[in-house]
Motif scaffolding. Structure first.
Motif, PDB file in Angstrom:
ATOM      1  N   PRO A  59      20.578   5.363 -35.845  1.00  0.00           N
ATOM      2  CA  PRO A  59      19.678   4.320 -36.365  1.00  0.00           C
ATOM      3  C   PRO A  59      20.278   2.944 -36.128  1.00  0.00           C
ATOM      4  N   ILE A  60      19.448   2.022 -35.674  1.00  0.00           N
ATOM      5  CA  ILE A  60      19.898   0.666 -35.368  1.00  0.00           C
ATOM      6  C   ILE A  60      18.800  -0.297 -35.779  1.00  0.00           C
ATOM      7  N   ALA A  61      19.176  -1.526 -36.095  1.00  0.00           N
ATOM      8  CA  ALA A  61      18.202  -2.542 -36.494  1.00  0.00           C
ATOM      9  C   ALA A  61      18.167  -3.662 -35.457  1.00  0.00           C
ATOM     10  N   THR A  62      17.024  -4.304 -35.342  1.00  0.00           N
ATOM     11  CA  THR A  62      16.878  -5.450 -34.446  1.00  0.00           C
ATOM     12  C   THR A  62      15.910  -6.444 -35.057  1.00  0.00           C
ATOM     13  N   THR A  63      16.131  -7.719 -34.760  1.00  0.00           N
ATOM     14  CA  THR A  63      15.186  -8.739 -35.201  1.00  0.00           C
ATOM     15  C   THR A  63      14.063  -8.926 -34.182  1.00  0.00           C
ATOM     16  N   LEU A  64      14.172  -8.238 -33.026  1.00  0.00           N
ATOM     17  CA  LEU A  64      13.072  -8.250 -32.065  1.00  0.00           C
ATOM     18  C   LEU A  64      11.899  -7.469 -32.637  1.00  0.00           C
ATOM     19  N   GLU A  65      10.705  -7.921 -32.369  1.00  0.00           N
ATOM     20  CA  GLU A  65       9.520  -7.207 -32.840  1.00  0.00           C
ATOM     21  C   GLU A  65       8.835  -6.553 -31.651  1.00  0.00           C
ATOM     22  N   PRO A  66       8.739  -5.226 -31.627  1.00  0.00           N
ATOM     23  CA  PRO A  66       8.161  -4.533 -30.472  1.00  0.00           C
ATOM     24  C   PRO A  66       6.662  -4.769 -30.366  1.00  0.00           C
ATOM     25  N   TYR A  67       6.123  -4.449 -29.180  1.00  0.00           N
ATOM     26  CA  TYR A  67       4.690  -4.601 -28.963  1.00  0.00           C
ATOM     27  C   TYR A  67       3.885  -3.573 -29.751  1.00  0.00           C
ATOM     28  N   ILE A  68       4.521  -2.470 -30.125  1.00  0.00           N
ATOM     29  CA  ILE A  68       3.846  -1.390 -30.830  1.00  0.00           C
ATOM     30  C   ILE A  68       4.802  -0.813 -31.865  1.00  0.00           C
ATOM     31  N   MET A  69       4.271  -0.385 -33.006  1.00  0.00           N
ATOM     32  CA  MET A  69       5.075   0.252 -34.044  1.00  0.00           C
ATOM     33  C   MET A  69       4.513   1.650 -34.313  1.00  0.00           C
ATOM     34  N   ALA A  70       5.205   2.388 -35.152  1.00  0.00           N
ATOM     35  CA  ALA A  70       4.784   3.749 -35.454  1.00  0.00           C
ATOM     36  C   ALA A  70       3.355   3.767 -35.988  1.00  0.00           C
ATOM     37  N   ASN A  71       2.578   4.736 -35.487  1.00  0.00           N
ATOM     38  CA  ASN A  71       1.189   4.971 -35.904  1.00  0.00           C
ATOM     39  C   ASN A  71       0.230   3.893 -35.420  1.00  0.00           C
ATOM     40  N   GLU A  72       0.608   3.181 -34.360  1.00  0.00           N
ATOM     41  CA  GLU A  72      -0.264   2.176 -33.761  1.00  0.00           C
ATOM     42  C   GLU A  72      -0.614   2.561 -32.326  1.00  0.00           C
ATOM     43  N   PHE A  73      -1.648   1.901 -31.791  1.00  0.00           N
ATOM     44  CA  PHE A  73      -2.076   2.074 -30.405  1.00  0.00           C
ATOM     45  C   PHE A  73      -1.898   0.746 -29.689  1.00  0.00           C
ATOM     46  N   GLN A  74      -1.480   0.805 -28.416  1.00  0.00           N
ATOM     47  CA  GLN A  74      -1.290  -0.435 -27.673  1.00  0.00           C
ATOM     48  C   GLN A  74      -1.288  -0.141 -26.172  1.00  0.00           C
ATOM     49  N   LEU A  75      -1.670  -1.143 -25.394  1.00  0.00           N
ATOM     50  CA  LEU A  75      -1.612  -1.062 -23.939  1.00  0.00           C
ATOM     51  C   LEU A  75      -0.209  -1.448 -23.497  1.00  0.00           C
ATOM     52  N   LEU A  76       0.497  -0.497 -22.818  1.00  0.00           N
ATOM     53  CA  LEU A  76       1.864  -0.729 -22.376  1.00  0.00           C
ATOM     54  C   LEU A  76       2.007  -0.386 -20.897  1.00  0.00           C
ATOM     55  N   GLN A  77       3.020  -0.970 -20.277  1.00  0.00           N
ATOM     56  CA  GLN A  77       3.269  -0.741 -18.855  1.00  0.00           C
ATOM     57  C   GLN A  77       4.437   0.226 -18.637  1.00  0.00           C
ATOM     58  N   VAL A  78       4.282   1.116 -17.656  1.00  0.00           N
ATOM     59  CA  VAL A  78       5.346   2.036 -17.285  1.00  0.00           C
ATOM     60  C   VAL A  78       6.363   1.291 -16.418  1.00  0.00           C
ATOM     61  N   VAL A  79       7.640   1.327 -16.823  1.00  0.00           N
ATOM     62  CA  VAL A  79       8.689   0.660 -16.058  1.00  0.00           C
ATOM     63  C   VAL A  79       9.560   1.650 -15.284  1.00  0.00           C
ATOM     64  N   GLU A  80       9.482   2.930 -15.668  1.00  0.00           N
ATOM     65  CA  GLU A  80      10.281   3.937 -14.967  1.00  0.00           C
ATOM     66  C   GLU A  80       9.692   5.315 -15.232  1.00  0.00           C
ATOM     67  N   VAL A  81       9.753   6.180 -14.226  1.00  0.00           N
ATOM     68  CA  VAL A  81       9.382   7.589 -14.384  1.00  0.00           C
ATOM     69  C   VAL A  81      10.547   8.422 -13.868  1.00  0.00           C
ATOM     70  N   ASN A  82      11.023   9.359 -14.702  1.00  0.00           N
ATOM     71  CA  ASN A  82      12.095  10.248 -14.253  1.00  0.00           C
ATOM     72  C   ASN A  82      11.817  11.672 -14.722  1.00  0.00           C
ATOM     73  N   GLU A  83      12.836  12.530 -14.747  1.00  0.00           N
ATOM     74  CA  GLU A  83      12.617  13.930 -15.072  1.00  0.00           C
ATOM     75  C   GLU A  83      12.237  14.166 -16.527  1.00  0.00           C
ATOM     76  N   PHE A  84      12.387  13.152 -17.382  1.00  0.00           N
ATOM     77  CA  PHE A  84      12.048  13.291 -18.797  1.00  0.00           C
ATOM     78  C   PHE A  84      10.622  12.847 -19.117  1.00  0.00           C
ATOM     79  N   GLY A  85      10.090  11.953 -18.296  1.00  0.00           N
ATOM     80  CA  GLY A  85       8.754  11.432 -18.550  1.00  0.00           C
ATOM     81  C   GLY A  85       8.627   9.987 -18.103  1.00  0.00           C
ATOM     82  N   ALA A  86       7.700   9.266 -18.704  1.00  0.00           N
ATOM     83  CA  ALA A  86       7.470   7.859 -18.376  1.00  0.00           C
ATOM     84  C   ALA A  86       8.050   6.972 -19.473  1.00  0.00           C
ATOM     85  N   PHE A  87       8.714   5.908 -19.047  1.00  0.00           N
ATOM     86  CA  PHE A  87       9.308   4.974 -19.996  1.00  0.00           C
ATOM     87  C   PHE A  87       8.500   3.673 -19.989  1.00  0.00           C
ATOM     88  N   MET A  88       8.066   3.271 -21.201  1.00  0.00           N
ATOM     89  CA  MET A  88       7.171   2.129 -21.355  1.00  0.00           C
ATOM     90  C   MET A  88       7.941   0.904 -21.838  1.00  0.00           C
TER      91      MET A  88
END
Length: 279
Positions: A59-88
């Motif tokens: 667990p870590i804290a940040t003062t940055l505010e993400p574009y999306i939080m838990a239980n929300e919907f948002q339009l995000l861009q894929v920056v990388e795809v690898n063997e685990f999935g897509a990273f937004m």
């Protein structure tokens, strides 16, 4: 308690060489790394932070505010795809993972998708999902016709645009009732047009019934003044021309100019509508 995926108001407990330790009322603490520590603070004071797991699953804290939080919907861009999935890209250093099992279609790097963010109970990680329908339910709807709602546009179909209603229900805006350009991921206000027997929601992007008169009239008159008091359109003009200029249907336009005419703000001539002199 300290909630992952949410903004937390935490007490500043102590300072260390690596940052500030913050705590809640239950005795839990979390590190705010030095790069996020504000220039001025007081031990014992409160600070608002977003909490999630870092690269080492701590667990870590940040003062940055993400574009999306838990239980929300948002339009995000894929920056990388690898063997685990897509990273937004969601505004934090560690990208949000959408595993392959949570992708409605195979995601492509550089493309944008509407995703839902949730806390996976098995791993305690925040993850994203593009299978948004499973996070929506129309079983229990506490809404009435004409209620104002908030919308997120998710998909275009043969009938119209599917939308998320108030972050929890699914609705539809019919194509022939859209009078402005909209795109997937757009957020906008709307109102409930119809609640069907099966609880499907028909949504309008315009106020309904008599409520449409005042906004329509105001919009028409505002544009009329911008055009110098004359617009070459009237109640017999082509609906498409009306849609392009006013982003409303011909029916709504006719009601709007009818209201303006009754209020003696305009005259309706064969060449269009004219604003009346204020003198």
């Amino acid at each position: 308690m300290i909630e992952l995926g949410k903004l937390n108001s935490l007490e500043i407990l102590r300072t260390t060489s690596v940052g500030l330790f913050l705590g809640d009322e239950e005795g839990n603490d979390v590190l705010l790394p030095n790069k996020y520590v504000p220039e001025s603070y007081e031990i014992g004071g409160k600070i608002s932070v977003f909490c999630y797991l870092d690269y080492e699953e701590r667990p870590i804290a940040t003062t940055l505010e993400p574009y999306i939080m838990a239980n929300e919907f948002q339009l995000l861009q894929v920056v990388e795809v690898n063997e685990f999935g897509a990273f937004m890209q969601w505004g934090l250093e560690k990208h949000l993972l959408v595993p392959f099992r949570e992708q409605r279609e195979k995601m492509q790097e550089g493309q944008w998708y509407v995703v839902h963010c949730y806390l996976d109970e098995r791993s305690n990680r925040l993850v994203g999902s593009n299978k948004i329908d499973r996070f929506l339910s129309n079983d229990n709807i506490d809404l009435r016709v004409w209620d104002k709602v908030q919308l997120v546009v998710t998909r275009q179909t043969d009938l119209g645009w599917e939308v998320i209603v108030n972050n929890k229900h699914k609705g539809l805006v019919y194509s022939n009732e859209v009078f402005k350009k909209i795109s997937i991921g757009d957020t906008m206000p709307g109102c409930i047009k119809t609640i069907r027997k099966d609880n499907k929601l028909d949504i309008s992007l315009q106020p309904l019934g008599a409520r449409v008169l005042e906004p329509a009239a105001n919009k028409i008159f505002e544009i009329l003044e911008q055009k110098g008091g004359y617009i070459p359109l009237h109640d017999k003009s082509d609906p498409e021309e009306i849609k392009v200029m006013f982003q409303m249907s011909k029916k709504t336009f006719k009601k709007g100019i009818g209201t303006l005419y009754k209020e003696r703000k305009i005259t309706i001539e064969s060449d269009g509508i004219h604003a009346k002199s204020k003198n």
